[in-house]
Design a protein around this motif. Structure first.
Motif, short mmCIF file in Angstrom:
data_model
loop_
_atom_site.label_atom_id
_atom_site.label_comp_id
_atom_site.label_asym_id
_atom_site.label_seq_id
_atom_site.Cartn_x
_atom_site.Cartn_y
_atom_site.Cartn_z
N SER A 3 25.04 74.42 -13.41
CA SER A 3 24.82 74.15 -14.67
C SER A 3 24.16 72.62 -14.56
O SER A 3 24.71 71.78 -13.85
CB SER A 3 26.22 73.94 -15.41
N GLU A 28 26.06 82.59 -23.80
CA GLU A 28 26.33 82.37 -22.39
C GLU A 28 27.04 83.56 -21.71
O GLU A 28 26.81 83.79 -20.70
CB GLU A 28 27.42 81.15 -22.44
N HIS A 56 28.83 70.43 -12.66
CA HIS A 56 27.38 70.39 -12.94
C HIS A 56 26.75 68.95 -12.64
O HIS A 56 27.53 68.15 -12.13
CB HIS A 56 27.73 70.55 -14.63
N TYR A 107 30.88 81.70 -9.56
CA TYR A 107 30.49 81.13 -7.85
C TYR A 107 31.65 81.45 -7.18
O TYR A 107 31.73 81.95 -6.02
CB TYR A 107 30.00 79.79 -7.96
N PHE A 118 22.00 76.97 -15.90
CA PHE A 118 22.40 77.09 -17.49
C PHE A 118 22.36 75.52 -17.82
O PHE A 118 22.73 74.76 -16.97
CB PHE A 118 24.08 77.39 -17.21
N ILE A 154 25.33 85.51 -18.54
CA ILE A 154 25.56 85.21 -17.33
C ILE A 154 26.15 86.32 -16.62
O ILE A 154 26.14 86.80 -15.52
CB ILE A 154 26.96 84.07 -17.34
N PHE A 204 25.07 80.13 -9.14
CA PHE A 204 24.84 79.79 -10.64
C PHE A 204 25.20 78.32 -10.86
O PHE A 204 26.38 77.87 -10.44
CB PHE A 204 26.01 80.62 -11.61
N CYS A 211 29.96 79.69 -15.10
CA CYS A 211 28.77 79.46 -13.83
C CYS A 211 29.89 79.00 -12.58
O CYS A 211 29.54 79.78 -11.56
CB CYS A 211 28.08 78.46 -13.96
#
Ligand code: GDP
Length: 302
Positions: free
Chosen positions: A147, A74, A227, A138, A91, A78, A145, A134
């Motif tokens: 999730s 990750e 997310h 941002y 993600f 990323i 990005f 993520c």
């Protein structure tokens, strides 16, 4: 399994310039190799489906691998996506990020509100770190990005190794081999009482394409969540699942539960209200998905 399904979904949506790689060609745990790959390929969009994954036993035993490999993958992907100027990144996490005793169905807000299920804590902590990466890219850099947290997945190209697999491929293989050998019984781990929600992998892949095309970071983080859950909204006990798989495979003997094996989370049903309000719904029900997966197993098993 997930990567191949996403490639199928992207191809059938008309995307032709797909860049893929496999762990044999690129070790995403290595920062320099990963950065070099991204600088060379310069992808516009990145979908991070690569992960060290496995069923309850593998998660419980290979604790260091599940934490280290996933954290490295990750962090490297990323950061490399950000540095190489990717316009969007998706993600993929897992529903095991949520506390063991989270209220059901589990809302996105339940993240980090309680103690995790011990059998998959290292994996869950790695995935929680990925979500936070993520969100942090941002918040700090304005990166698009996002999730997604899928529920338990199954389908073609799943892992059918009985020690490291998830429950559905394990049951398909166990019932199939028992039927072929005329065995009288099949052993199913745990008490049969845990409840799980299952999503066919091509549905997940369609959800990924939907988010790629329709939902950006602002729409997610702007709602105060980190997310979005991806599920079908229904769960089933492991005992009932075992009966369903036995019927599809044609095994007529006895199903024996082994309570010395771990049950894991008592229940993991995602709240999919947000997913629905964004405009996505699954299309393959469990019976159909199990039949398709068994057909794939029959055609492809070694
Ligand atoms: P989990 O959702 O992380 O617990 O992942 P699994 O798919 O590995 O397990 C789901 C449930 O199925 C757990 O309660 C397991 O104990 C149960 N289970 C029953 N038989 C099996 C089996 O043969 N393999 C696996 N992996 N799980 C099984």
């Amino acid at each position: 399994m997930v990567g191949r399904a996403i490639v199928r979904a992207l191809e059938s949506s008309g995307y032709s310039r797909l860049i893929t790689t496999s762990s044999g060609d690129l070790d995403l745990r290595r920062q320099a190799e990963t950065q070099e790959f991204f600088q060379e390929q310069n992808p516009e969009v990145v979908i991070l489906a690569a992960a060290k994954v496995g069923g309850i036993m593998a998660n419980n035993e290979l604790r260091a691998d599940f934490l280290y490999d996933n954290l490295m993958i990750e962090a490297n992907v990323i950061e490399a996506a950000f540095r190489s100027g990717a316009e969007k990144l998706i993600f993929l996490g897992s529903s095991c990020i949520y506390p063991r005793n989270a209220e059901q169905p589990i809302q996105e807000e339940a993240l980090l509100t309680g103690v995790l299920e011990p059998t998959n804590e290292p994996y869950a902590i790695a995935k929680i770190a990925g979500i936070n990466l993520c969100e942090s890219y941002y918040r700090q850099h304005g990166a698009n990005f996002v999730s997604l947290m899928p529920t338990n997945l199954y389908g073609p190209f799943d892992n059918f190794d009985l020690h490291s697999s998830h429950v559905i491929p394990a049951l398909i293989r166990k019932f199939h081999e028992a039927r072929s050998a005329n065995a009288g019984e099949v052993e199913v781990w745990g008490t049969g009482r845990p409840m799980r929600e299952f999503l066919y992998v091509d549905d997940l892949a369609n959800a990924v394409v939907f988010f790629l095309e329709n939902v950006d970071a602002d729409a997610i983080y702007g709602q105060g969540i980190s997310h979005v859950n991806i599920g079908c909204g229904e769960d089933i006990s492991i005992g009932r699942l075992a009966s369903m798989v036995a019927k599809i495979v044609g095994f007529e003997g006895e199903i024996v539960f082994d309570p010395t094996k771990p049950d894991g989370m008592p229940r993991k049903l995602l709240d999919i209200t947000r997913l629905g309000s964004l405009g996505w719904k699954h299309s393959v029900d469990l019976d159909d998905g199990l039949r398709r997966t068994y057909d794939w197993y029959l055609a492809n098993r070694i």
